[in-house]
Scaffold this active site. Structure first.
Site, PDB file in Angstrom:
ATOM      1  N   LYS A  68       3.716  -1.283  -0.944  1.00 51.77           N
ATOM      2  CA  LYS A  68       3.409  -1.500   0.396  1.00 51.77           C
ATOM      3  C   LYS A  68       4.772  -2.085   1.442  1.00 51.77           C
ATOM      4  O   LYS A  68       5.074  -1.326   2.291  1.00 51.77           O
ATOM      5  CB  LYS A  68       2.404  -2.267   0.658  1.00 51.77           C
ATOM      6  CG  LYS A  68       1.035  -1.985   0.048  1.00 51.77           C
ATOM      7  CD  LYS A  68      -0.085  -3.057   0.021  1.00 51.77           C
ATOM      8  CE  LYS A  68      -1.457  -2.787  -0.595  1.00 51.77           C
ATOM      9  NZ  LYS A  68      -2.574  -3.781  -0.559  1.00 51.77           N
ATOM     10  N   CYS A  94       1.632  -7.696   0.407  1.00 48.95           N
ATOM     11  CA  CYS A  94       0.823  -8.531  -0.363  1.00 48.95           C
ATOM     12  C   CYS A  94      -0.277  -7.551  -0.954  1.00 48.95           C
ATOM     13  O   CYS A  94      -0.706  -6.602  -0.157  1.00 48.95           O
ATOM     14  CB  CYS A  94       0.225  -9.651   0.147  1.00 48.95           C
ATOM     15  SG  CYS A  94       1.304 -11.016   0.823  1.00 48.95           S
ATOM     16  N   ASP A  95      -0.528  -7.788  -2.299  1.00 48.91           N
ATOM     17  CA  ASP A  95      -1.984  -7.321  -2.912  1.00 48.91           C
ATOM     18  C   ASP A  95      -2.429  -8.373  -3.768  1.00 48.91           C
ATOM     19  O   ASP A  95      -1.761  -9.163  -4.542  1.00 48.91           O
ATOM     20  CB  ASP A  95      -1.375  -6.014  -3.650  1.00 48.91           C
ATOM     21  CG  ASP A  95      -2.524  -5.169  -4.153  1.00 48.91           C
ATOM     22  OD1 ASP A  95      -3.217  -4.368  -3.148  1.00 48.91           O
ATOM     23  OD2 ASP A  95      -3.138  -5.270  -5.148  1.00 48.91           O
ATOM     24  N   SER A  96      -3.835  -8.250  -3.934  1.00 46.36           N
ATOM     25  CA  SER A  96      -4.622  -9.351  -4.685  1.00 46.36           C
ATOM     26  C   SER A  96      -5.492  -8.472  -5.796  1.00 46.36           C
ATOM     27  O   SER A  96      -6.105  -7.462  -5.376  1.00 46.36           O
ATOM     28  CB  SER A  96      -5.532 -10.124  -3.989  1.00 46.36           C
ATOM     29  OG  SER A  96      -4.479 -11.085  -3.054  1.00 46.36           O
ATOM     30  N   GLY A 131       0.237 -10.658  -5.404  1.00 49.78           N
ATOM     31  CA  GLY A 131       1.641 -10.158  -5.506  1.00 49.78           C
ATOM     32  C   GLY A 131       2.428 -10.363  -4.085  1.00 49.78           C
ATOM     33  O   GLY A 131       1.798 -10.072  -3.255  1.00 49.78           O
TER      34      GLY A 131
END
Length: 226
Positions: A68, A94-96, A131
């Site tokens: 991203k 960000c990524d969860s 992340g």
């Protein structure tokens, strides 16, 4: 160079559509620009697994955060920048991902999937991995390094032992369909999370202490963010 501090203010750009991440940053005194990437997460993940094999949940979170951030940074470098007064300096992606019994879970695709997910989660303990990836898009003469770097924050989450009726009622609100892991701690899902071990804001979607550390690697002190 790392360790030296930037003398000017730094404009952060959040490459995420998450209102929770935006609200978290704003509550900490940061007013980021927002630009959502057009990354096909399934395609990115499939390509990575083709080349490297199965990925751990934390690796998935970091991979997607990087995709991203770097996608938005690439758009900016090829002419997609705003006017000079609002040009971003650093891009944050960000990524969860929720890890439960070694399996990775993102957003459920349907109410039925959300119900099945909560049937597994109730009374259990999982790990929420977020992340974080930064890309320095500042010009060299403005202190930019061109660096791209990231890390993962992980927080232990204990879920309450929900009844079927509670699961149905929560899923019917629609919230579990909009968030990674099918739950929130700062919204309607709060009553269903018994405790956490680690950074609360990491579960919301962005770890402020981790972000501060990553920014320091770019020689950007937290107080320089606008």
């Amino acid at each position: 160079m790392p360790g030296s501090e930037a003398a000017t203010t730094v404009q952060l750009l959040l490459a995420s559509a998450s209102p929770a991440r935006l609200a978290t940053l704003r509550s900490a005194g940061v007013s980021p620009l927002v630009r959502v990437s057009g990354v096909d997460e399934d395609a990115v993940l499939a390509e990575a697994q083709h080349h490297f094999g199965p990925l751990e949940p934390a690796e998935i979170a970091l991979l997607l955060a990087r995709a991203k951030a770097e996608a938005v940074a690439a758009e900016l470098r090829t002419g997609g920048r705003a006017d000079a007064s609002t040009e971003p300096d650093v891009v944050l992606g960000c990524d969860s991902v929720l890890e439960l019994d070694g399996q990775a879970y993102g957003k459920p695709e349907s109410p039925e999937v959300a119900r099945q997910r909560w049937a597994l989660m109730r009374g259990s303990t999982g790990v929420l991995h977020t992340g974080h990836w930064l890309v320095d898009v500042r010009a060299r003469d403005c202190g930019g390094s061109g660096a791209t770097l990231g890390s993962v924050g992980s927080t232990l989450v204990r879920f309450a032992n929900l009844t079927d009726a509670e699961i149905d009622a929560y899923v019917d609100t629609g919230e579990p369909l909009r968030v990674a892991g099918a739950f929130t701690v700062d919204g309607l899902g709060g009553p269903y999370v018994e405790s956490i071990e680690g950074d609360f804001h990491n579960v919301v979607g962005v770890s402020l202490p981790l972000l501060r550390t990553l920014l320091a690697d770019l020689a950007v002190p937290w107080h320089a963010l606008t």
